[in-house]
Design an enzyme around this catalytic site. Structure first.
Site, mmCIF file in Angstrom:
data_model
loop_
_atom_site.group_PDB
_atom_site.id
_atom_site.type_symbol
_atom_site.label_atom_id
_atom_site.label_comp_id
_atom_site.label_asym_id
_atom_site.label_seq_id
_atom_site.Cartn_x
_atom_site.Cartn_y
_atom_site.Cartn_z
ATOM 1 N N CYS A 90 -3.346 -5.404 -19.549
ATOM 2 C CA CYS A 90 -3.627 -4.878 -18.420
ATOM 3 C C CYS A 90 -2.634 -5.121 -17.413
ATOM 4 O O CYS A 90 -3.177 -4.313 -15.867
ATOM 5 C CB CYS A 90 -4.764 -5.004 -17.409
ATOM 6 N N GLU A 145 -2.355 -14.985 -19.226
ATOM 7 C CA GLU A 145 -1.450 -14.643 -17.901
ATOM 8 C C GLU A 145 -1.346 -15.858 -17.287
ATOM 9 O O GLU A 145 0.112 -16.219 -16.852
ATOM 10 C CB GLU A 145 -2.060 -13.823 -16.500
ATOM 11 N N HIS A 198 0.503 -1.068 0.159
ATOM 12 C CA HIS A 198 -0.112 -0.114 0.064
ATOM 13 C C HIS A 198 1.033 1.121 0.329
ATOM 14 O O HIS A 198 0.610 2.219 -0.651
ATOM 15 C CB HIS A 198 -1.238 -0.334 1.064
ATOM 16 N N ASP A 224 0.715 -11.972 -14.012
ATOM 17 C CA ASP A 224 0.932 -13.293 -13.512
ATOM 18 C C ASP A 224 1.959 -13.762 -14.958
ATOM 19 O O ASP A 224 2.730 -14.996 -14.736
ATOM 20 C CB ASP A 224 -0.428 -13.346 -13.716
HETATM 21 C C1 PEP Z 1 -1.655 -9.086 -14.477
HETATM 22 O O1 PEP Z 1 -1.640 -10.950 -13.709
HETATM 23 O O2 PEP Z 1 -1.396 -8.740 -15.040
HETATM 24 C C2 PEP Z 1 -3.661 -8.845 -13.699
HETATM 25 C C3 PEP Z 1 -3.517 -7.925 -13.838
HETATM 26 O O3 PEP Z 1 -3.583 -9.407 -12.725
HETATM 27 P P1 PEP Z 1 -3.312 -9.325 -11.475
HETATM 28 O O4 PEP Z 1 -2.362 -8.092 -11.549
HETATM 29 O O5 PEP Z 1 -4.562 -8.874 -10.940
HETATM 30 O O6 PEP Z 1 -3.512 -10.641 -11.008
HETATM 31 MG MG MG Z 2 -2.941 -11.608 -12.211
#
Ligand code: PEP
Ligand code: MG
Length: 842
Positions: free
Chosen positions: A763, A692, A454, A716
């Site tokens: 993302c 991912e 955080h 991931d």
């Molecule tokens: C990712 O794995 O890149 C992703 C966007 O999902 P999270 O970070 O929520 O696992």
């Molecule tokens: Mg992820």
């Protein structure tokens, strides 16, 4: 010559006894440190095996030695390679120089945490002063704490070393390269080498000196990486001794070190201690003065002055803390606000309050009861082996301190800081971070923390440069010392020269100007100079972030992390509440904008309190994301229903996380279709998957016909492709999404999707890196879903590029060997294009 009385050493722990030969570490099994025994512990408190004095307890809490009045010295070392845990999982109960009695608790440790995070839990008890001993128990089998284990035989000890007379020779200063200083292993190697010489030899650290032939004395110097050390020797072989021992220090005393220095001359002038390295928590740079921020020691008295009185004191403090948190929420926005809201909720946690009130009823003071209750819960959270819960533990500890200080009447208003401050701390709490006066604070450096904490999220939101995971040596820097923080590189320069300072200042000003221009143009579309539109959307976790994203020019939501909506809750939100949340978010976006709702990505590092799960050995490889939802289809069904309630309010997309098999997609689609039918919907929302997991990326051509879109989760995808835990502090610099292996998977995914007319977003955090933008566009990515504060920056970067150039650079980087080369190629490209071009008006 001295003699000693027979002495019994007690088992410091309960557990299974093992001979030293079976310890899978040659430093121990070869008895380089001394002879003794090994226990595989079943208890979690290390106790004194003999009465004596604490001759050394390591700052990291994983090793302690006790010396009795006759000089028998016993070292206990908990686990193997536990020095790497940097104190996490260990609580020291005693101090250097303290007298202890046999059986007294010395260190508490979290066995689960150590077992999960270190090489082994095997604990050693070694007689390092060299006396022989007899074993009082069978060589193997169970032992109980305090059970007599060894009898040190009453033999004459070795003669105390004669101290040579004469003038000492000194080595040149050596900068210690070992990441964890001279802890037990390198100290043993050094002491052993010193014993090979007749000379009297000392190791010096500033004003402290240690007998170089004593393992414990060396450990007691509590050296850290970057310390300047000198070796001195008196005697016939003094000259070869200092030469050999100084060279040994330079080489790392048998440990692998980052920079191999060949000779003393090569190392001495360029002190590696002039730069301390950590991990970037928030980018940027700053030149300023060191301000050490240490927390005041809080003295908590156990006994209270009566239950009624103490209960009132606790209620008063809770009330004041809640008021302070409410006013903090009113003064900040976005993530900060949410963190303070979460803190306020923690203050109302029934289990916590119940625990504190039970203690009050037993006659304890308000401070003691509250402290015990919060510490117990913090420990519980930390012990679960989850990064996310560990971060929640940090929040709880933060709230706990806030209330405790109020009970104790300690004024915790903002620190009185000088101008141009670069704060140095063991760890900052989220509320300390959020309350920093950014007119005075230019950045901060912490020993603890991680890039996903955080505190790091807050620092990024506040645009404060910050690095974390820096060696503890940083805590010894003098206040007022001028330092240069280069957070982009994860570096703190202790002796920056004028040119470095000027360069950093120029960069800072340039960045500030650039950010201002970007904010002014945030609402313009992200279209390259040659007319190629890239959709720039936001990664969000709340309605508030959606609103903030829109004000910063976000073109939609590319990732709604739905699991974050209810992370702090221990009861599932009702179906109506879920529908209300999705509808409110969709309404805020409107029918023209995309809303990509990711279904619950629970498991891995994100347990959800109201979805109980069995613990797993490898949670990241276990029942995570869609796997868990398909195990509990009612959960997925309910979520689909709630999401579908928002159909028509925005351009609704549903995205499944952690898909690795086509069958998972098929099953989920079936459930979605059933629910849509039940709701009488004629049109299904778009359905896509996250890419991912390498299997999904490699089979993208097989998945493509069955989806409407892909969104690549590079966080991931990187951890699974490189087999590196995304939250591992020591792999942070290598688990890099710029690795060509990850980029090749992105390239093939895009190719497969486009061949079937489907769009692809990214993302993961890679999309939020301006450096990566030309490469991702060149690879054909259609949408970049980024962290909210970075939207204007990413859009501005797109507007400065040419698609044709991006395609060339993308082809180039795919052929490189490693992430560092990719970063360098992109940096050169960035310098040659983006920074030299003016902002283009559209
Ligand atoms: C990712 O794995 O890149 C992703 C966007 O999902 P999270 O970070 O929520 O696992
Ligand atoms: Mg992820």
């Amino acid at each position: 010559m001295t003699t000693i009385q027979p002495l019994e050493l007690l088992a410091p722990l309960a557990g299974v006894l093992l001979p030293l030969d079976l310890v899978p570490d040659p430093v121990f099994s070869s008895r380089l440190m001394g002879d003794g025994i090994c226990i595989d512990p079943t208890s979690q408190t290390l106790c004194a095996p003999l009465t004596g004095m604490i001759s050394n307890i390591q700052d990291s809490g994983h090793a302690v030695s006790v010396t009795d009045d006759n000089g028998v010295q016993v070292l206990m070392h908990i686990g193997l390679d536990t020095v790497n845990l940097a104190g996490k999982g260990f609580t020291r109960l005693v101090k250097d120089g303290q007298r202890v009695v046999a059986g007294q608790p010395l260190i508490e440790f979290d066995a689960d945490f150590v077992a999960l995070n270190a090489r082994s839990l095997l604990t050693l008890m070694l007689v390092v002063s060299g006396e022989s001993f007899d074993l009082l128990a069978p060589g193997t089998g169970l032992v109980a704490t305090g059970q007599p284990l060894l009898r040190v035989t009453a033999e004459p000890r070795m003669a105390v070393e004669e101290v040579e007379e004469g003038e000492a020779l000194f080595s040149r200063p050596v900068t210690l390269p070992n990441a964890n200083g001279l802890h037990a292993r390198p100290a043993a190697v050094f002491a052993q080498a010193a014993k090979g010489f007749n000379a009297s030899i000392c190791l010096h650290k500033q004003t402290q000196s240690a007998n170089a032939k004593s393992l414990v004395a060396i450990m007691a110097l509590q050296t850290v990486q970057g310390d300047t050390l000198q070796v001195s020797a008196v005697g016939d072989d003094a000259a070869p001794a200092i030469k050999a021992l100084a060279a040994l220090l330079v080489e790392g005393c048998g440990e692998a070190i980052a920079v191999q220095a060949e000779t003393l001359e090569a190392v001495a002038p360029v002190s590696s201690a002039s730069v301390l390295r950590g991990v970037c928590a928030s980018p940027g740079s700053a030149f300023g003065q060191v301000v050490q921020v240490a927390e005041p020691e809080l003295i908590v008295i156990e006994l209270g002055g009566g239950e009624v009185l103490e209960r009132a004191a606790l209620e008063r403090a809770l009330q004041h803390a809640a008021e302070a948190l409410i006013s903090l929420q009113a003064s900040v926005g976005g993530v900060q606000k949410e963190i303070f809201r979460a803190h306020q909720e923690l203050l109302e946690d029934p289990t916590l309050l119940e625990h504190a009130r039970e203690l009050l009823a037993q006659g304890k003071s308000a401070a003691f009861a509250w402290n015990q209750a919060t510490l117990a819960t913090v420990k519980l959270f930390q012990g679960l082996g989850s990064t996310l819960l560990a971060e929640r533990a940090a929040d709880l500890a933060d709230v706990g301190q806030r209330v405790l200080k109020l009970i104790l009447g300690i004024n915790d208003s903002a620190w009185d800081l000088p101008e141009q401050a670069i704060l140095i701390a063991e760890q900052l709490t989220p509320s300390q971070t959020a309350s920093l006066d950014t007119r005075k604070v230019l950045g901060f450096v912490t020993v603890g923390g991680g890039a996903t904490s955080h505190v790091a999220i807050l620092a990024r939101a506040m645009r404060l440069p910050a690095i974390c995971g820096v060696p503890g040596q940083v805590l010894h820097l003098a206040n007022g010392k001028q330092v240069l923080l280069d957070a982009d590189k994860g570096e703190l320069h202790l002796d920056p020269d004028l040119a470095e300072i000027e360069h950093s200042e120029a960069c800072r000003q340039q960045h500030a100007l650039r950010r201002q221009r970007e904010a002014e143009h945030a609402q313009q579309a992200a279209v390259t100079r040659d007319g190629h539109h890239v959709e720039v959307t936001a990664n969000v976790a709340s309605l508030q972030e959606v609103e903030q994203a829109l004000s910063l020019g976000g073109e939609g939501v590319g990732l709604l992390r739905s699991e974050f909506l209810y992370l702090e809750r221990n009861r599932a939100p009702s179906p109506e509440e879920q529908s209300r949340t999705y509808c409110a978010i969709a309404r805020a976006l409107g029918v023209e904008r995309n809303l990509v709702v990711r279904t619950l990505d629970v498991g891995g590092d994100k347990p959800l309190a109201y979805v109980p799960m069995a613990s797993e050995t490898n949670p990241f490889l276990g029942l995570r994301g869609i796997r868990l939802c398909l195990e509990r289809p009612e959960l997925l069904r309910e979520q689909f229903r709630a999401i579908l309630a928002s159909a028509g309010l925005a351009r609704l997309h549903i995205m499944l996380p952690m898909v690795s098999l086509l069958s998972e997609l098929r099953q989920a689609r079936e459930i979605l279709e059933e629910e849509a039918l039940a709701l009488g919907l004629t049109e299904l929302p778009k359905l896509g998957i996250m890419i991912e997991v390498p299997s999904a990326a490699l089979m993208a051509d097989v998945f493509a016909p069955h989806v409407d879109f892909f969104s690549i989760g590079t966080n991931d995808l990187t951890q699974y492709t490189l087999a590196m835990d995304r939250d591992h502090p020591r792999l942070a610099s290598q688990a890099d999404s710029f690795h060509p292996a990850v980029l090749r998977l992105i390239a093939s995914t895009v190719k497969a999707a486009h061949a079937h007319g489907k769009w692809v977003g990214v993302c993961g955090a890679l999309a939020s890196e301006t450096l990566a933008v030309p490469m991702l566009i060149g690879l054909g990515v259609d949408e970049l879903s980024v962290s909210v504060p970075l939207i204007p920056s990413i859009k501005a970067t797109v507007r400065e590029l040419d698609l044709a150039d991006c395609q060339i650079i993308a082809r180039q980087v795919l052929c490189l060997e490693e992430a560092a080369q990719v970063r360098e190629a992109l940096r050169l490209y960035h310098m040659a294009t983006v920074e030299t071009l003016p902002v283009v008006e559209h």
